[in-house]
Motif scaffolding. Structure first.
Motif, PDB file in Angstrom:
ATOM      1  N   TYR A   1       4.861   1.683  11.690  1.00  0.00           N
ATOM      2  CA  TYR A   1       3.893   0.927  12.476  1.00  0.00           C
ATOM      3  C   TYR A   1       4.357  -0.516  12.637  1.00  0.00           C
ATOM      4  O   TYR A   1       5.119  -1.031  11.811  1.00  0.00           O
ATOM      5  N   ALA A   2       3.878  -1.173  13.671  1.00  0.00           N
ATOM      6  CA  ALA A   2       4.211  -2.578  13.916  1.00  0.00           C
ATOM      7  C   ALA A   2       3.811  -3.460  12.729  1.00  0.00           C
ATOM      8  O   ALA A   2       4.430  -4.492  12.483  1.00  0.00           O
ATOM      9  N   SER A   3       2.810  -3.031  11.976  1.00  0.00           N
ATOM     10  CA  SER A   3       2.351  -3.794  10.810  1.00  0.00           C
ATOM     11  C   SER A   3       3.365  -3.803   9.676  1.00  0.00           C
ATOM     12  O   SER A   3       3.228  -4.542   8.706  1.00  0.00           O
ATOM     13  N   GLY A   4       4.374  -2.927   9.806  1.00  0.00           N
ATOM     14  CA  GLY A   4       5.363  -2.799   8.743  1.00  0.00           C
ATOM     15  C   GLY A   4       5.120  -1.590   7.857  1.00  0.00           C
ATOM     16  O   GLY A   4       5.977  -1.196   7.082  1.00  0.00           O
ATOM     17  N   HIS A   5       3.931  -0.983   7.966  1.00  0.00           N
ATOM     18  CA  HIS A   5       3.624   0.212   7.182  1.00  0.00           C
ATOM     19  C   HIS A   5       4.463   1.379   7.698  1.00  0.00           C
ATOM     20  O   HIS A   5       4.610   1.570   8.901  1.00  0.00           O
ATOM     21  N   SER A   6       5.002   2.157   6.782  1.00  0.00           N
ATOM     22  CA  SER A   6       5.768   3.341   7.170  1.00  0.00           C
ATOM     23  C   SER A   6       5.554   4.422   6.116  1.00  0.00           C
ATOM     24  O   SER A   6       5.026   4.163   5.038  1.00  0.00           O
ATOM     25  N   GLY A   7       5.949   5.617   6.455  1.00  0.00           N
ATOM     26  CA  GLY A   7       5.814   6.719   5.523  1.00  0.00           C
ATOM     27  C   GLY A   7       6.297   8.005   6.145  1.00  0.00           C
ATOM     28  O   GLY A   7       6.955   8.005   7.189  1.00  0.00           O
ATOM     29  N   VAL A   8       5.974   9.106   5.485  1.00  0.00           N
ATOM     30  CA  VAL A   8       6.303  10.434   6.010  1.00  0.00           C
ATOM     31  C   VAL A   8       5.003  11.200   6.188  1.00  0.00           C
ATOM     32  O   VAL A   8       4.014  10.947   5.492  1.00  0.00           O
ATOM     33  N   TRP A   9       5.002  12.116   7.130  1.00  0.00           N
ATOM     34  CA  TRP A   9       3.810  12.904   7.444  1.00  0.00           C
ATOM     35  C   TRP A   9       4.277  14.256   7.953  1.00  0.00           C
ATOM     36  O   TRP A   9       5.359  14.365   8.532  1.00  0.00           O
TER      37      TRP A   9
ATOM     38  N   MET B   1       0.848  -1.183   0.000  1.00  0.00           N
ATOM     39  CA  MET B   1       0.000   0.000   0.000  1.00  0.00           C
ATOM     40  C   MET B   1       0.891   1.243   0.000  1.00  0.00           C
ATOM     41  O   MET B   1       1.784   1.375   0.823  1.00  0.00           O
ATOM     42  N   SER B   2       0.663   2.128  -0.936  1.00  0.00           N
ATOM     43  CA  SER B   2       1.473   3.333  -0.993  1.00  0.00           C
ATOM     44  C   SER B   2       0.744   4.487  -0.316  1.00  0.00           C
ATOM     45  O   SER B   2      -0.479   4.528  -0.271  1.00  0.00           O
ATOM     46  N   GLN B   3       1.530   5.397   0.171  1.00  0.00           N
ATOM     47  CA  GLN B   3       0.979   6.557   0.873  1.00  0.00           C
ATOM     48  C   GLN B   3       0.331   7.494  -0.137  1.00  0.00           C
ATOM     49  O   GLN B   3       0.912   7.818  -1.164  1.00  0.00           O
ATOM     50  N   LYS B   4      -0.877   7.954   0.161  1.00  0.00           N
ATOM     51  CA  LYS B   4      -1.628   8.789  -0.773  1.00  0.00           C
ATOM     52  C   LYS B   4      -1.353  10.282  -0.595  1.00  0.00           C
ATOM     53  O   LYS B   4      -1.327  11.028  -1.558  1.00  0.00           O
ATOM     54  N   THR B   5      -1.193  10.725   0.633  1.00  0.00           N
ATOM     55  CA  THR B   5      -1.005  12.155   0.880  1.00  0.00           C
ATOM     56  C   THR B   5       0.485  12.441   1.018  1.00  0.00           C
ATOM     57  O   THR B   5       1.125  12.029   1.989  1.00  0.00           O
ATOM     58  N   LEU B   6       1.029  13.137   0.039  1.00  0.00           N
ATOM     59  CA  LEU B   6       2.455  13.455  -0.019  1.00  0.00           C
ATOM     60  C   LEU B   6       2.629  14.927  -0.358  1.00  0.00           C
ATOM     61  O   LEU B   6       1.707  15.575  -0.868  1.00  0.00           O
ATOM     62  N   PRO B   7       3.838  15.468  -0.093  1.00  0.00           N
ATOM     63  CA  PRO B   7       4.085  16.868  -0.447  1.00  0.00           C
ATOM     64  C   PRO B   7       3.930  17.094  -1.955  1.00  0.00           C
ATOM     65  O   PRO B   7       4.222  16.205  -2.764  1.00  0.00           O
ATOM     66  N   THR B   8       3.468  18.289  -2.301  1.00  0.00           N
ATOM     67  CA  THR B   8       3.323  18.668  -3.712  1.00  0.00           C
ATOM     68  C   THR B   8       4.115  19.947  -3.957  1.00  0.00           C
ATOM     69  O   THR B   8       4.651  20.562  -3.024  1.00  0.00           O
TER      70      THR B   8
END
Length: 136
Positions: free
Chosen positions: A59-67, A1-8
């Motif tokens: 996250y423990a689920s393995g999901h990661s990203g930037v916010w 799953m890719s992160q949807k909200t990213l810098p523009t």
């Protein structure tokens, strides 16, 4: 799953200019307030979120990203203020903020002129401090 909200690359001023007069003015005021507290410049995240700084989450689920470390979205019905509940000290401050509702990670405000700016500044400062170790 890719992160949807990213810098523009959309300039924040251009986005604010698309809003109605009240939300545009509130957005501009929030930009100045968040900028003065964080020392960071605003960046559009997705089509409607104004973010300041960024951090990595895992996250423990393995999901990661930037916010964004601090963010808001001047939505039509309410202003969404992100991350203001993340610091343990936030719970004591929120009752002093003024009329608002709270979700999982958001505080919703109908009118900026109805809330206490000093309390908002402190909530942004606390929120910013929580993500310091994970800042990118």
């Amino acid at each position: 799953m890719s992160q949807k909200t990213l810098p523009t690359d959309v300039p924040v001023d251009e986005f604010l200019a698309t809003l109605d007069a009240r939300r545009g003015a509130e957005g501009a005021e929030l930009v100045e307030l968040f900028r003065s507290v964080t020392g960071a410049e605003p960046v559009m995240w997705g089509p409607s979120m104004v973010g300041f700084g960024e951090y990595e989450y895992h996250y423990a689920s393995g999901h990661s990203g930037v916010w964004p470390r601090a963010a808001f979205s001047p939505r039509k019905a309410k202003l969404s203020l992100y991350g203001l509940q993340s610091h343990p000290g936030a719970a004591a401050l929120l009752p002093r903020l003024g009329p608002h509702t709270a979700g999982v990670d958001c505080v919703y405000v109908t009118r900026l002129d109805a809330i206490d700016r000093d309390v908002l500044r402190e909530l942004v400062r606390l929120s910013w401090s929580v993500t310091e170790d994970a800042a990118v």
